[in-house]
Structures are given as structure tokens and as C-alpha cells.
Scaffold this active site. Structure first.
Site, mmCIF file in Angstrom:
data_model
loop_
_atom_site.group_PDB
_atom_site.id
_atom_site.type_symbol
_atom_site.label_atom_id
_atom_site.label_comp_id
_atom_site.label_asym_id
_atom_site.label_seq_id
_atom_site.Cartn_x
_atom_site.Cartn_y
_atom_site.Cartn_z
ATOM 1 N N PHE A 179 0.857 -1.190 0.000
ATOM 2 C CA PHE A 179 0.000 0.000 0.000
ATOM 3 C C PHE A 179 0.892 1.239 0.000
ATOM 4 C CE2 PHE A 179 -2.469 -3.447 1.739
ATOM 5 C CZ PHE A 179 -3.658 -3.335 1.031
ATOM 6 N N GLY A 180 0.327 2.327 -0.453
ATOM 7 C CA GLY A 180 1.110 3.567 -0.452
ATOM 8 C C GLY A 180 1.378 4.084 -1.846
ATOM 9 N N CYS A 181 1.032 3.285 -2.855
ATOM 10 C CA CYS A 181 1.165 3.740 -4.240
ATOM 11 C C CYS A 181 -0.233 3.818 -4.843
ATOM 12 C CB CYS A 181 1.992 2.749 -5.070
ATOM 13 S SG CYS A 181 3.715 2.732 -4.634
ATOM 14 N N LEU A 182 -0.429 4.758 -5.726
ATOM 15 C CA LEU A 182 -1.726 4.859 -6.390
ATOM 16 C C LEU A 182 -1.941 3.668 -7.309
ATOM 17 C CD1 LEU A 182 -2.202 8.618 -7.255
ATOM 18 C CD2 LEU A 182 -3.322 7.281 -5.500
ATOM 19 N N ALA A 183 -0.864 3.266 -8.000
ATOM 20 C CA ALA A 183 -0.951 2.070 -8.844
ATOM 21 C C ALA A 183 -0.828 0.836 -7.949
ATOM 22 C CB ALA A 183 0.166 2.082 -9.872
#
Lengths: 136, 152
Positions: free
Chosen positions: A50-54
């Protein structure tokens, strides 16, 4: 680890000067295309960070006292970034991984020209790897 | 008598791809060549100059050559160095510009005017060949001033 990141940072900076963000995008996409794509089984919840938009998946494997990483994403550009981070973080002990601060992304100029979201995404990958290795 | 012909030899990746670019897109003609795989080369009549293209491992993306190239400012615009090219008459420059656009060749730097309102005023454009050699094609408004020093 730092040298690998520095080399990529130098290339990304030079490409921004030579050809603007298109040059950087082509470079990152090319890096991603040369790396394998994860199977559906590998793109599982346990490997998803988690932590990335993609969507980004990182697989950890262990050698003798060292950890290795592979990365994948459903975004071509983010996959290039994941390959850079996982390559740099591979082959190191937990202590060495613990010594890396996620601000290295900005300290080395790795995010130069990239959007803040992509820079934060790279930092999140470093934090994810640190947690997964038990270094954080 | 042949004199004052500039010669340049560069790596060019796949020679057939390179010949297609220089001859069918730029409009140059093919000259002497030698085929001793993998040491193949071909001469291109580059507007009266000798450009020798040597077969090499293709480098199709600019980032494949990132460590060989630098960007420098000229009249406040960034240009990629090293590059080579040609000065053309305005009509030839415009014909080539039109052909590049018809063939969907993307510019490295779109055509623009530099050193505006000086004796060195020129229209210039930068393109890359299939091996990412950078080419500058330009046309001077007052070519007689090309080698003047301290031009204003």
C-alpha cells in the site's frame, strides 16, 4: 545499494535535461518491460503493498543472511520505479536494509522531475521492504 | 577536383534501417559500402559530405545513449551534444521539414528561430536517426555571416 540508486538518479536527471519527462517515461517503461510480469498467484494480497496509487507487488526471497526482491505493477511507469527500488534493495542484510532511510529518494535526486506521488510511492516501496525484511 | 568535403563516421545500429532513414526520409543517396559481418559499413552522400554509417548494436531509445549525450544551452535553448547536421537553403529546409512531418518523424527539438534579429538568425530543428544519433538541420537567413566573429 546507494551506487545503484545514484546511477539511476543520474540517468533520470540527464534524460529530463535531454528529452523532458517523455525521456524519463520511456526509460522507466523500458526498465519495466525488460523485467518479468508476476503470475496471478504472485499478484496476491500477501505481496501487494500500500502507499502507491498504482497496484504494486513485491516478492521477497532469502539467501544466506541477505534478502532479494522482485517488483511488479499494473502501471508501466511505476513498474520501472519498482524494479529500480527492488534491484537496489536486493542482496543486503537486514542491518544494511535498516540503515537505508526512505528520504534517499530525494537525497539522491531519484525523484527529480517525477511527480510528488511517484516520489512518495518509491519511499513507500522502501518502507514496505524494510518492514517485510524485519528491518523496521 | 574534390576538396573540402566533410567526413564523419558514426555507429548506426541496423544498417538497413539506417539507410532507409537517410535515403528515403532525408533524401540522401547511398554510396560505397562493405559487408564483412559484423563489420558492415555504408557511405551516405550527406548533401555532398561523406557520412559513414557503421553497423552496431541498435540503440533505439534516447536513454540507451544517455551516458554519451549532454544537453547544453545555445541562445537559451537546450540542445543535445554531440550532434551533426547540415545547413540548407530555405527552400530545401522547408521541403525537408514538410517531408519529416509527412513521414511522422518526431522532432527532438521542433523547428524554431534562434539568434533572432542578428546576422546569425537561423531556423533550426533537431531530429534523431533510428540509432539515436542527433541531427541538426538548419537554414541561415544570412549565410554569408556564418563564420563572422562577434556577430550582433
Amino acid at each position: 545499494m546507494i551506487e545503484i540508486l545514484k546511477n539511476y538518479a543520474n540517468d533520470l536527471t540527464a534524460l529530463l535535461d535531454l528529452n523532458g519527462e517523455i525521456g524519463q517515461f520511456e526509460y522507466l517503461i523500458d526498465i519495466g518491460q525488460k523485467a518479468p510480469t508476476f503470475s496471478e498467484q504472485q499478484r496476491c494480497k500477501e505481496n501487494k503493498m500500500f502507499g502507491c496509487l498504482a497496484r504494486v507487488w513485491i516478492i521477497q526471497s532469502e539467501g544466506r543472511d541477505v534478502f532479494y526482491y522482485q517488483g511488479d505493477s499494473d502501471s508501466a511507469i511505476v513498474k520501472g520505479l519498482a524494479i529500480i527500488i527492488t534491484e537496489a534493495m536486493s542482496g543486503h542484510t537486514r542491518t544494511e536494509i535498516a540503515a537505508i532511510k526512505h528520504r534517499v529518494v530525494n537525497d539522491l535526486g531519484l525523484g527529480y522531475g517525477l511527480t510528488a506521488r511517484r516520489q512518495v510511492g518509491m519511499m513507500a516501496m522502501i518502507d514496505y521492504i524494510k518492514k517485510k525484511s524485519g528491518a523496521k | 577536383m574534390i576538396s573540402n568535403i566533410f567526413h564523419l563516421a558514426v555507429t548506426a545500429g541496423n544498417l538497413n534501417t539506417a539507410i532507409d532513414f537517410y535515403c528515403n526520409i532525408l533524401g540522401c543517396t547511398k554510396g560505397n559500402s562493405e559487408v564483412i559481418p559484423p563489420n558492415e559499413w555504408v557511405d551516405i552522400n550527406f548533401w555532398g559530405n561523406e557520412l559513414t554509417l557503421h553497423a552496431s548494436t541498435p540503440k533505439e531509445k534516447l536513454h540507451d545513449r544517455v551516458k554519451e549525450l549532454e544537453s547544453h544551452k545555445v541562445d537559451m535553448e537546450m540542445v543535445i551534444v554531440p550532434h551533426f547536421g547540415i545547413h540548407l537553403e530555405p527552400e530545401d529546409f522547408n521541403t525537408l521539414k514538410k517531408r519529416l512531418e509527412e513521414k511522422n518523424i518526431s522532432y527532438v527539438s521542433k523547428p524554431y528561430i534562434r539568434f533572432k534579429n542578428t546576422d546569425l538568425e537561423q531556423e533550426t530543428m533537431f531530429i534523431k536517426d533510428p540509432h539515436c544519433n542527433i541531427l541538426e538541420i538548419k537554414t541561415l537567413k544570412n549565410p554569408e555571416h556564418l563564420f563572422d566573429s562577434n556577430v550582433t
